[in-house]
Design an enzyme around this catalytic site. Structure first.
Site, mmCIF file in Angstrom:
data_model
loop_
_atom_site.group_PDB
_atom_site.id
_atom_site.type_symbol
_atom_site.label_atom_id
_atom_site.label_comp_id
_atom_site.label_asym_id
_atom_site.label_seq_id
_atom_site.Cartn_x
_atom_site.Cartn_y
_atom_site.Cartn_z
ATOM 1 C CE LYS A 135 4.926 7.113 23.681
ATOM 2 N NZ LYS A 135 3.549 7.441 24.156
ATOM 3 C CE1 TYR A 185 -3.535 -7.652 -5.936
ATOM 4 C CE2 TYR A 185 -2.322 -6.676 -3.964
ATOM 5 C CZ TYR A 185 -2.408 -7.710 -4.837
ATOM 6 O OH TYR A 185 -1.598 -8.911 -4.468
#
Length: 390
Positions: free
Chosen positions: A42, A275
């Site tokens: 999956k 940042y």
């Protein structure tokens, strides 16, 4: 080396299919030798590539494949994996039950609404649906509660009598298997055994009974029953620190995440990096730019902590991880632009591991590998013979 997509000079996730085959052999031969093994692919094979890893696992002796969504399972069939049993367990109302029946999937049923949709799809296709009834033995997520189990079993048997379904399996999922010795593990196994016996007394004759995920496969042999579902261990990763490292378990991590240094420059002391100016250089130093960011799956929570191997030294993420890039403090070293940087790999060459990144980000190793995005090409090594073994 072969590739699913062209090799990328900026960054790539190298997938060692030999490691996948090795892990399947270790799991089958030394850990769960007497039961069938399902390779869970999956989430695009936990980020490793579902199709290539499925083929490698089948070649090494896996006898089942497992997916979450029906669309994941249908993609395997479309790619040519035709004669292998596939269990698909996460269905929602309106999902393509008819296509699942036609593709020959084993489809999980946890509630009467799902059984109703299966019955309708079986009538529409004129074919018998293969279903596995899922019991909620304590996880409290998908699955049928013990109080509702007799009715679900009874109606499934009625549908079987009408030729609409065949009940091929009984299964459940453990909540705390990654914590060896947790009391809920034994409780869930006992509840599962009781619910299986109840269904069998009612007339169910399952081909497989299963509750063990990777963690239980590795540590809880009494949970092996007829089949074990190996997900994260297939890719060489430990289900959790309490279970042990990959190396101690004899597993080989299959994914290595690599990038090229896009820029190297000198900064003076007192200069902010990235940042928010959360990182400020103490003295004059050099920094390197890695062209990967949180849009590629690099966890922002690892800002200031994520380890990267540059040359022979482990460096740390400097400042905030941005959308497309992050910086590392090189401590005055000045590698050439284009020099390799290894975010994680098996750890055998001194590089960080996916577990190291999980700890830096305060998350699970599952989260690290499954989040690597589509901008990062997968490059496959050691493809070999990926056809199912006879």
């Amino acid at each position: 080396m072969t590739t699913e997509t062209a090799p990328h000079h900026r960054a790539c996730a190298e997938i060692d299919l030999d490691a996948v085959r090795h892990n399947i052999r270790v799991l089958r031969a030394g850990i769960a030798p007497h039961v069938q093994l399902m390779a869970v692919v999956k989430a695009d094979g936990y980020g490793h590539g579902a199709l290539r890893c499925a083929r490698a696992a089948l070649a090494a002796g896996a006898s089942w494949l497992g997916t979450a969504t029906p669309h994941e399972a249908l993609a395997l069939r479309s790619a040519g994996i035709a004669d292998v049993p596939v269990l698909c367990w996460l269905w929602a109302p309106g999902d393509p039950w008819d296509r699942g029946i036609q593709a020959g999937f084993d489809m999980s049923v946890s509630a009467l609404w799902a059984l109703d949709e299966v019955r309708a799809a079986a009538r529409a296709t004129g074919r018998t649906a293969r279903i596995q009834l899922k019991a909620d033995t304590g996880l409290g997520r998908n699955g049928c509660q013990p109080a509702d189990w007799p009715r679900l079993v009874g109606e499934a048997l009625d549908a079987q009598g009408d030729g609409l379904v065949e009940v091929t399996g009984l299964w459940s999922h453990l909540a705390c298997a990654d914590v060896p010795g947790h009391p809920l593990n034994a409780t869930q196994v006992d509840v599962f055994r009781s619910m299986v016996e109840q269904a069998e007394r009612a007339g169910v004759e399952p081909e497989v009974r299963h509750i063990a995920n990777s963690a239980a496969t590795l540590t809880l042999p009494e949970a092996h029953f007829d089949l074990v579902r190996t997900g994260v261990a297939l890719y060489g990763l430990s289900p959790g620190p309490a279970i042990g490292t990959s190396a101690r378990l004899g597993l080989r991590p299959a994914m290595s995440l690599k990038a090229s240094m896009a820029l190297v420059k000198r900064l003076p002391g007192g200069h902010g990096v990235s940042y928010g100016r959360h990182h400020v250089t103490e003295d004059e130093t050099t920094v390197g730019l890695i062209p990967l960011g949180y849009a590629d799956g690099i966890p922002r929570h690892a800002s200031g902590r994520g380890p990267v191997l540059v040359g022979d030294d482990i460096r740390q993420v400097a400042g905030q991880v941005a959308m497309d890039q992050f910086m590392v403090d090189l401590g005055g070293d000045a590698p050439e632009p284009g020099s390799p940087a290894v975010l994680f790999g098996p750890g055998s060459r001194g590089e960080p591991t996916a577990q190291d990144w999980a700890e830096a980000a305060g998350t699970l190793v599952y989260d690290i590998v499954t989040r690597i995005g589509t901008r990062v090409p997968r490059v496959y090594a050691n493809g070999g013979d990926e056809h199912p073994a006879p």
